[in-house]
Design an enzyme around this catalytic site. Structure first.
Site, PDB file in Angstrom:
ATOM      1  N   LYS A 112       0.784  -1.229   0.000  1.00 58.51           N
ATOM      2  CA  LYS A 112       0.000   0.000   0.000  1.00 58.51           C
ATOM      3  C   LYS A 112       0.812   1.272   0.000  1.00 58.51           C
ATOM      4  CE  LYS A 112      -4.137  -1.721   2.352  1.00 58.51           C
ATOM      5  NZ  LYS A 112      -4.771  -1.735   3.659  1.00 58.51           N
ATOM      6  N   LYS A 193     -13.639 -10.376  -0.139  1.00 57.30           N
ATOM      7  CA  LYS A 193     -14.340 -10.233   1.133  1.00 57.30           C
ATOM      8  C   LYS A 193     -15.139  -8.925   1.157  1.00 57.30           C
ATOM      9  CE  LYS A 193     -11.931  -9.109   4.718  1.00 57.30           C
ATOM     10  NZ  LYS A 193     -12.802  -8.114   5.346  1.00 57.30           N
ATOM     11  N   LYS A 196     -15.562  -2.953   4.875  1.00 61.88           N
ATOM     12  CA  LYS A 196     -16.143  -1.657   5.249  1.00 61.88           C
ATOM     13  C   LYS A 196     -15.453  -0.494   4.571  1.00 61.88           C
ATOM     14  CE  LYS A 196     -14.076  -1.920   9.765  1.00 61.88           C
ATOM     15  NZ  LYS A 196     -12.609  -1.846   9.626  1.00 61.88           N
TER      16      LYS A 196
HETATM   17  P1  ATP Z   1     -11.159  -2.798   6.188  1.00 60.77           P
HETATM   18  O1  ATP Z   1     -11.675  -2.664   4.812  1.00 60.77           O
HETATM   19  O2  ATP Z   1     -10.881  -1.488   6.873  1.00 60.77           O
HETATM   20  O3  ATP Z   1     -10.044  -3.798   6.343  1.00 60.77           O
HETATM   21  P2  ATP Z   1     -12.979  -4.805   7.160  1.00 60.77           P
HETATM   22  O4  ATP Z   1     -14.444  -4.759   6.908  1.00 60.77           O
HETATM   23  O5  ATP Z   1     -12.152  -5.792   6.401  1.00 60.77           O
HETATM   24  O6  ATP Z   1     -12.422  -3.347   7.005  1.00 60.77           O
HETATM   25  P3  ATP Z   1     -11.512  -5.205   9.590  1.00 60.77           P
HETATM   26  O7  ATP Z   1     -11.343  -3.942  10.395  1.00 60.77           O
HETATM   27  O8  ATP Z   1     -10.387  -5.684   8.735  1.00 60.77           O
HETATM   28  O9  ATP Z   1     -12.824  -5.029   8.710  1.00 60.77           O
HETATM   29  O10 ATP Z   1     -11.970  -6.359  10.562  1.00 60.77           O
HETATM   30  C1  ATP Z   1     -12.841  -6.137  11.659  1.00 60.77           C
HETATM   31  C2  ATP Z   1     -13.424  -7.468  12.073  1.00 60.77           C
HETATM   32  O11 ATP Z   1     -14.446  -7.857  11.151  1.00 60.77           O
HETATM   33  C3  ATP Z   1     -12.428  -8.616  12.084  1.00 60.77           C
HETATM   34  O12 ATP Z   1     -12.775  -9.454  13.173  1.00 60.77           O
HETATM   35  C4  ATP Z   1     -12.693  -9.330  10.787  1.00 60.77           C
HETATM   36  O13 ATP Z   1     -12.364 -10.713  10.846  1.00 60.77           O
HETATM   37  C5  ATP Z   1     -14.182  -9.140  10.617  1.00 60.77           C
HETATM   38  N1  ATP Z   1     -14.570  -9.115   9.220  1.00 60.77           N
HETATM   39  C6  ATP Z   1     -14.286  -8.108   8.353  1.00 60.77           C
HETATM   40  N2  ATP Z   1     -14.825  -8.357   7.150  1.00 60.77           N
HETATM   41  C7  ATP Z   1     -15.459  -9.560   7.250  1.00 60.77           C
HETATM   42  C8  ATP Z   1     -16.218 -10.356   6.330  1.00 60.77           C
HETATM   43  N3  ATP Z   1     -16.418  -9.962   5.088  1.00 60.77           N
HETATM   44  N4  ATP Z   1     -16.733 -11.523   6.774  1.00 60.77           N
HETATM   45  C9  ATP Z   1     -16.525 -11.906   8.056  1.00 60.77           C
HETATM   46  N5  ATP Z   1     -15.835 -11.203   8.968  1.00 60.77           N
HETATM   47  C10 ATP Z   1     -15.305 -10.038   8.584  1.00 60.77           C
HETATM   48 MG    MG Z   2      -9.935  -5.908   6.676  1.00 59.45          MG
END
Ligand code: ATP
Ligand code: MG
Length: 324
Positions: A112, A193, A196
């Protein structure tokens, strides 16, 4: 007893993936009477260009959602990372322990930022802050997904190096593989995946926890399935990631696919199940959003508790390294 420690970065509005993959397990741990510290890692949300107003709003939404999903502040410590100064203070001591070589090998930095001269320095240093986030709370096990594994390995390396150089201050945590939870995929690109940090406007494949029912209906209706619309299409889903994803979401939200044969019926069932699952969360969110002072007070009390728990660890590190 191991201490549960989970941080969620307010890098975007929370998704159904965050709910099924993170909050559900967090709520279950609290209900099982475990020792739980759950934080909003707001400092980690500033590693890339950000708008302070959006950050403020996202922090408010995420903190409110911690309560809306059912985390009981009487039984779990809920806090914001930025309100517990020890995180930043220990991070600097750990920067004086970390090597540039190992930080340069972090995958997220390589992917990144490394080759862009206007990459924020925090993209390079945030794994050290993350090590501080963990070591301050002395968990013995840290369950993380594959994308975070390298960071917990770094945390272990820093803890061991510090302990060897200055004395036994830190508990060295094990990296634990979390029990395979729901992994929700993007509705538009089911090989990726659901995330957010998907840009608002380019997030038709992302169900946000606060999306109203009609928005959820529209996003699910547009979800990628495949062109096989013949009878039995829904059942032979193994080589169709979009269909598998919808079936997984349906099951995770308490619905059943029995009797469903068409994609249209499947999408209707998914919509109903997701809307029903999120309805109580959205209702509690609306109540809490009407009383922001309550949410602020909960997180202030949580930060106070975190200061008590982390102060001895920070003090021991300062003493060992020669500052006290
Ligand atoms: P970012 O895009 O900022 O990485 P993210 O949605 O991937 O956001 P994280 O902050 O990486 O979220 O993860 C927060 C929590 O949510 C972690 O416990 C992660 O395992 C879970 N999580 C994130 N995305 C998913 C998904 N698509 N399915 C299941 N669990 C998820
Ligand atoms: Mg993530």
């Amino acid at each position: 007893m191991n201490r549960n420690l989970s941080l969620i970065t307010p890098s975007g509005r929370l998704t159904l993936g965050n709910f099924l993959g993170a909050f559900r397990g967090m709520v279950a741990s609290v209900q099982a009477g475990e020792d739980c510290f759950y934080g909003v890692s707001d400092l980690h949300a500033m590693t890339t260009a950000h708008d302070p107003r959006v950050l403020r709003d996202t922090i408010a939404e995420v903190t409110t959602l911690f309560l809306a999903v059912g985390l009981d502040p009487a039984r779990a410590v809920l806090f914001r990372q930025s309100q517990v100064a020890a995180h930043r203070e220990l991070a600097y001591l750990l920067e004086c322990t970390a090597y540039t070589g190992e930080l340069g090998r972090m995958i997220q930095y390589k992917e990144k930022g490394r080759d862009n001269p206007s990459t924020r320095a925090s993209v390079y240093t945030y794994p050290v802050l993350m090590a501080a986030d963990i070591l301050l709370y002395r968990p013995t096990r840290v369950p993380v997904g594959d994308d975070q594994r390298q960071h917990v390995e770094l945390t272990r390396d820093l803890a061991v190096r510090f302990n060897n150089a200055y004395g036994p201050v830190f508990t060295v945590p094990e990296v634990a593989t979390p029990s395979a939870g729901a992994r929700v995929m993007d509705l538009q690109d089911p090989t990726r995946k659901m995330s957010k940090s998907a840009a608002p406007g380019a997030d038709t494949g992302v169900i946000r926890l606060l999306d109203p029912p009609d928005v959820i209906r529209r996003k699910v209706a547009r979800a990628v399935t495949d062109s096989d619309t013949g009878p039995g299409a829904v059942r032979s889903s193994s080589d169709k990631p979009g269909v598998s994803n919808l079936l997984d979401i349906l099951a995770a939200c308490g619905g059943t696919s029995s009797g469903i044969t068409t994609y249209g019926a499947l999408k209707a069932a998914v919509t109903d199940a997701v809307v029903a699952e999120l309805e109580p969360v959205q209702k509690r969110y609306a109540d809490l959003a009407a009383d922001p002072a309550y949410v602020t007070a909960v997180f202030a009390a949580g930060a106070e508790r975190c200061r008590e728990v982390t102060a001895p660890v920070l003090a021991a590190a300062e003493a060992a390294i020669g500052l006290r």
